[in-house]
Design a protein around this motif. Structure first.
Motif, mmCIF file in Angstrom:
data_model
loop_
_atom_site.group_PDB
_atom_site.id
_atom_site.type_symbol
_atom_site.label_atom_id
_atom_site.label_comp_id
_atom_site.label_asym_id
_atom_site.label_seq_id
_atom_site.Cartn_x
_atom_site.Cartn_y
_atom_site.Cartn_z
ATOM 1 N N THR A 184 -4.474 2.203 -6.908
ATOM 2 C CA THR A 184 -4.806 1.027 -7.710
ATOM 3 C C THR A 184 -3.628 0.082 -7.910
ATOM 4 O O THR A 184 -3.814 -1.105 -8.173
ATOM 5 C CB THR A 184 -5.318 1.467 -9.094
ATOM 6 N N PRO B 216 -3.801 3.630 -0.540
ATOM 7 C CA PRO B 216 -3.116 2.561 -1.260
ATOM 8 C C PRO B 216 -2.980 2.842 -2.755
ATOM 9 O O PRO B 216 -1.897 2.704 -3.321
ATOM 10 C CB PRO B 216 -3.996 1.332 -1.011
ATOM 11 N N HIS C 32 -0.088 4.395 -4.062
ATOM 12 C CA HIS C 32 0.328 3.349 -5.003
ATOM 13 C C HIS C 32 1.474 2.497 -4.461
ATOM 14 O O HIS C 32 2.385 2.106 -5.187
ATOM 15 C CB HIS C 32 0.722 3.957 -6.356
ATOM 16 N N ASN D 267 -6.747 -4.014 -2.788
ATOM 17 C CA ASN D 267 -5.597 -3.181 -2.445
ATOM 18 C C ASN D 267 -5.297 -3.314 -0.952
ATOM 19 O O ASN D 267 -6.195 -3.109 -0.123
ATOM 20 C CB ASN D 267 -5.873 -1.720 -2.765
ATOM 21 N N GLY E 62 -8.373 1.924 -0.038
ATOM 22 C CA GLY E 62 -8.031 1.768 -1.444
ATOM 23 C C GLY E 62 -9.244 1.792 -2.353
ATOM 24 O O GLY E 62 -10.380 1.564 -1.910
ATOM 25 N N ALA F 123 -1.282 -0.683 -5.640
ATOM 26 C CA ALA F 123 -0.948 -1.428 -4.425
ATOM 27 C C ALA F 123 -1.493 -2.851 -4.523
ATOM 28 O O ALA F 123 -2.615 -3.067 -4.980
ATOM 29 C CB ALA F 123 -1.518 -0.718 -3.204
ATOM 30 N N HIS F 124 -0.689 -3.822 -4.109
ATOM 31 C CA HIS F 124 -1.123 -5.215 -4.208
ATOM 32 C C HIS F 124 -0.439 -6.053 -3.147
ATOM 33 O O HIS F 124 0.609 -5.683 -2.599
ATOM 34 C CB HIS F 124 -0.828 -5.789 -5.603
#
Length: 452
Positions: A329, A327, A303, A389, A384, A331-332
């Motif tokens: 959900t 990664p 994350h 992600n 991810g 993670a961005h």
């Protein structure tokens, strides 16, 4: 009657002696809470013996604290045992905190089962809280036995957390990617959210009451999807049928809120029979010198966890993944500013060191029956859940040992599939392997060519 008189006299004399030495004793007040309220900023002795409460003990003034060898018994499962809110320099030392449970009324399956929804120690917005030598026994809660939220500069040292989990329904119906609810074992030993400079050192987190087994799974139909608070509307991460095999939930130690939790130390802890041993969603983490004896996941970091060191840990009896990086959900990539919102920097799982860890007895845990078909991996490096992600990158894997315990038995095959699983979509150039000893699993060392 004679025995009672003698014991009363001893207590009175002890109280008088304590008062003569300037010690504030809870015995001098109608209740422990009355002692807290009458002595802001002071340490209050809770003497040996059982002290029953039906409301949480609440501390809200700086430098107040409780200590002693007394046992505080919470009789109300709707209440925490101790709450510390918006206070600096609070200390809790050497106490035993526990619960007793009474049957609850209600038509739901989980209402008929022993357990609470509240923390043992519930700390919010604290600065410099120190917990030392506590024993939190049989909290059996969806919340953690020790919980931190929006805290800074806090320490948990030399504490024992025993039997912290319960049977319940994990309701994800309001979480759009999931959209379902199912029967599970759940609960956490220590949990921190939105916190900085947190040290969790030399604690023991042990579960020996509620253990996953085929018999328990069958008895309570664990994993079966049920109705939650919102209508079931399965998202892309929901199981296809009416069963989810990840019914053994929770973590012995969890640090979450990945874009706010920062500078975390998880060191020298002993964890036994966890679902997930250590779950890290934070930046600048040192996870070192821990012993994990039984879990389906040993250490997980995801994350958007960045600049994490996972080193010198000994992981035994792991049934799915020893160390898992992905990664997640949350993670961005970077988010540009708008008229009403500032820009948000990237939240990626990256810049990590996995060094000098030892993996043994892989697949010999309590949940091998549930995960053997999924494929046990000592180190799992994953893509991810969604294409948006940012991928896992910039990881050094050095000096680790994956030891095939089955080689000590003639003609026995390893119980794990791979020493390392490296997702085919990951850029292998962003990973460095050196100085490892990887005994091959059923399918070899790794699914992709890597250096030893």
């Amino acid at each position: 009657m004679r025995t009672f008189t003698v014991m009363t006299a001893v207590v009175v004399l002890s109280s008088v002696a304590a008062a003569a030495q300037g010690v504030v004793s809870a015995l001098d007040y109608p209740s422990i809470q009355a002692a807290i309220d009458a002595n802001p900023g002071k340490m209050i002795l809770v003497p040996d013996g059982e002290h029953r409460i039906d409301q949480a003990l609440r501390i809200t003034t700086d430098n107040t604290g409780l200590y002693g060898f007394g046992t505080i018994v919470q009789t109300n499962q709707a209440q925490a045992i101790i709450e510390v809110h918006a206070a600096k320099g609070v200390r809790l030392r050497d106490l035993t905190l526990t619960r007793v449970f009474t049957p609850r009324e209600g038509g739901r399956w989980e209402d008929s089962l022993e357990g609470s929804d509240r923390a043992g120690v519930d700390a919010t917005e604290c600065d410099g809280l120190e917990l030392e030598g506590l024993r939190v026994i049989d909290n059996k809660s969806l919340n953690a036995s020790i919980a931190f939220e929006r805290c800074v500069h806090c320490r948990v040292r030399n504490c024992l957390i025993r039997n912290y989990r319960r049977l319940t329904v994990d309701d994800r119906t309001s979480n759009e990617p999931y959209g379902y609810a199912f029967r599970v074992i759940d609960g956490m030993g220590i949990k921190a959210t939105f916190s900085r400079d947190l040290a969790l050192e030399n604690n023991r987190v042990v579960e020996d009451a509620l253990l996953p087994s085929p018999e328990l799974k069958a008895q309570h139909d664990l994993g079966r999807l049920v109705e939650g608070k919102a209508p079931t509307k399965k998202g892309p991460l929901a199981p296809k049928g009416d069963y989810g095999n990840n019914w053994n939930q929770g973590s012995a130690i969890m640090v979450s809120s990945p874009e706010e939790s920062d500078f975390i130390r998880v060191t020298d802890n002993y964890i036994e029979n966890a679902a997930q041993g250590i779950d890290l969603h934070a930046d600048h983490v040192l996870c070192s010198d821990n012993l994990i004896n039984g879990a389906f996941i040993g250490v997980k970091s995801m994350h958007g966890a960045r600049n994490v060191i996972i080193s010198n840990n000994n992981l035994s009896r792991i049934d799915l993944w020893g160390i898992c990086l992905q990664p997640g959900t949350i993670a961005h990539g970077p988010v540009a500013a708008t008229a009403d919102k500032p820009a948000v920097p990237m939240n990626a799982t990256a810049g990590m060191l996995i060094a000098n860890n030892v993996f043994s007895d892989l697949g010999r845990g309590l949940e091998h029956f549930n995960w053997k078909d999924a494929g046990t991996h000592a180190i799992s490096l994953q893509w991810g859940p969604f294409e948006e992600n940012p991928p896992l990158t910039d990881v050094v894997i050095s000096g680790n040992i994956v030891y095939d315990t089955e080689r000590e038995t003639p003609d026995a095959a390893p119980l794990y599939k791979l020493a390392v699983m490296l997702d085919d979509r990951l850029d292998i150039a962003r990973f460095r392997f050196s100085g490892n000893i990887f005994h091959p699993g059923q399918n070899g060392v790794c699914n992709r060519p890597i250096e030893p």
